[in-house]
Design an enzyme around this catalytic site. Structure first.
Site, short mmCIF file in Angstrom:
data_model
loop_
_atom_site.label_atom_id
_atom_site.label_comp_id
_atom_site.label_asym_id
_atom_site.label_seq_id
_atom_site.Cartn_x
_atom_site.Cartn_y
_atom_site.Cartn_z
N TRP A 126 36.43 39.30 50.30
CA TRP A 126 36.24 40.21 49.26
C TRP A 126 36.24 41.96 49.75
O TRP A 126 36.43 42.91 49.21
CB TRP A 126 35.10 40.08 48.45
CG TRP A 126 33.77 39.77 49.36
CD1 TRP A 126 33.03 39.09 49.81
CD2 TRP A 126 33.12 41.31 49.87
NE1 TRP A 126 32.25 39.37 50.67
CE2 TRP A 126 32.08 40.65 50.87
CE3 TRP A 126 33.21 42.62 49.84
CZ2 TRP A 126 30.99 41.36 51.40
CZ3 TRP A 126 32.01 43.31 50.47
CH2 TRP A 126 31.18 42.82 51.21
N LEU A 179 31.47 46.83 48.95
CA LEU A 179 30.00 46.58 48.59
C LEU A 179 30.02 44.97 48.26
O LEU A 179 31.07 44.66 47.57
CB LEU A 179 29.76 47.38 47.47
CG LEU A 179 29.53 48.96 47.64
CD1 LEU A 179 29.24 49.73 46.27
CD2 LEU A 179 28.62 49.19 48.57
N GLY A 227 39.31 44.26 48.92
CA GLY A 227 39.41 44.86 47.32
C GLY A 227 38.26 45.17 46.80
O GLY A 227 38.39 45.65 45.56
N HIS A 228 37.09 44.90 47.24
CA HIS A 228 35.92 45.21 46.43
C HIS A 228 35.27 46.44 47.00
O HIS A 228 34.35 46.65 47.69
CB HIS A 228 34.73 44.28 46.48
CG HIS A 228 33.75 44.32 45.29
ND1 HIS A 228 32.48 45.08 45.54
CD2 HIS A 228 33.83 44.14 43.98
CE1 HIS A 228 31.75 44.95 44.15
NE2 HIS A 228 32.77 44.43 43.16
N MET A 229 35.91 47.64 46.45
CA MET A 229 35.92 48.97 46.52
C MET A 229 36.38 49.43 48.12
O MET A 229 35.73 49.61 49.18
CB MET A 229 34.38 49.49 46.73
CG MET A 229 33.29 48.96 45.52
SD MET A 229 34.24 49.24 44.24
CE MET A 229 33.21 48.13 42.95
#
Length: 164
Positions: free
Chosen positions: A62, A72, A65-67
């Site tokens: 993740w 985060l 792609g997660h910020m």
């Protein structure tokens, strides 16, 4: 206002691992990218309290792609790690029938702070209700001394079919 703590984490010896990846895999069915629990370090079967942790790595699926640029840990993965800790406890202690605990829902979940790669997410779970068809765990997650989330995880016992 954060809820009352179930356990003073100073009492927990994080070097004394009770269940590592291999021991967890003997109980929980998750594999590969969905293994969200690294160790169990404390079990109190009288108070129905369990403590485990997830070391948040920089190479997790993740992170890009997660910020982007400010990764985060997604809240849903914090909840999944909690559910895996609950499943480990309930299944290893034979509290309900079944092969493992399936995810039945969440209540009262609140995220209070961020969790980033390099952090250790410590999970404290307490059984608040169990019945042969449902278990409710209250969870608290910490990074160092900071409570980063809390809530209730509802689990239901599942049995893997031997057919198909």
């Amino acid at each position: 206002m954060p809820p009352e703590l179930y356990l003073d984490l100073v009492r927990v010896d994080f070097k004394q691992v009770l269940a590592d990846h291999e021991a967890i895999r003997k109980v929980n069915p998750q594999r590969f990218d969905l293994e969200q629990l690294d160790a169990v370090v404390y079990v109190d079967t009288h108070a129905h309290i369990i403590v485990g942790y997830k070391d948040v790595r920089h190479d997790e699926f993740w992170v890009p792609g997660h910020m982007p640029g400010y990764p985060l840990l997604p809240g849903v993965l914090m909840c999944e790690a909690s559910a895996q800790l609950a499943s480990y406890y309930v299944t290893s202690q034979h509290l309900v029938p079944g092969d493992f605990l399936g995810f039945g829902g969440m209540d009262n979940v609140r995220f209070r702070s961020q969790v980033k790669p390099g952090d250790r997410l410590v999970l404290v779970g307490k059984v608040v209700k169990f019945h042969h068809r449902q278990v409710i765990f209250n969870f608290q997650g910490f990074v160092s001394e900071t409570m980063v989330f809390h809530g209730d995880i509802i689990g239901m016992p599942l049995t893997r079919s031997l057919e198909g």
